[in-house]
Design a protein around this motif. Sequence first.
Motif: not given
Length: 232
Positions: A35-37, A43-47, A195-208
């Motif tokens: 979805v980020y292209g 890629a962050k969820e805010s992109n 695609r983006a080279p990777f997905l930033d998973v910091s939000k999932a780490k922090e909240e989940l």
Amino acid sequence: NPYLSFKINVEGTLNLLEVCRQRDIKLLYTSSGSVYGKILEGAKESNPLNPQDMYGMTKACSELLGLQYSNTYGLDFVSVRLYFLFGKGMNVSLKEVFNPPIVPQNILFLFLFKALKKEKLKIEKGGESKIDFTYVKDAVHGIILAYYKKGKSKVYNISNGRAYSLKDIADIINNYVGDKIIEIGDGELVGWPPRAPFLDVSKAKEELGYEPIYGLEKGIREFYEELKLNPC
């Protein structure tokens, strides 16, 4: 047929959303980092959503439907954006594996099958092509956390959280089997996904509390052993 695929997927999501709304059932949607292209950084969820193919557009539209149901009707909805899964149960196609558009998982599968058969493979270039490969069990782990934990957000990236090159893949497999089965030169492959080279998973780490349990190397090793017992 891209139109038919899009229609079936989006209408199917809409039907599920309506059932969940009527019965007050939480819905978790498995979206995608597509979805980020194409962006240069992680890629962050805010992109912003900027899909560049029909698959990504389908995922983006279905995800937006879910978020709208959440905003309008109060539906308990969460979306997880997964990335380049590999592992048991995945569809495998080794036909014209290096012809554009390239599916990175199919190259990973090809490397594994060559290693299983002890057949050497030499590729002139492409070793620097990178993407965020995710073992399917890590994806499942993230999905379960997103469904059962009440995070602050409605969208989470779930992946390994870093980019791996095809040379990384070759080295892991070669080291595990104890032989230089795969040789791959420098440079990038033509037709690599936008695609983006990777997905930033910091939000999932922090909240989940998400952390990849397997990661790339352990995931490849386990998948290799499973393929030895049950070849596709």
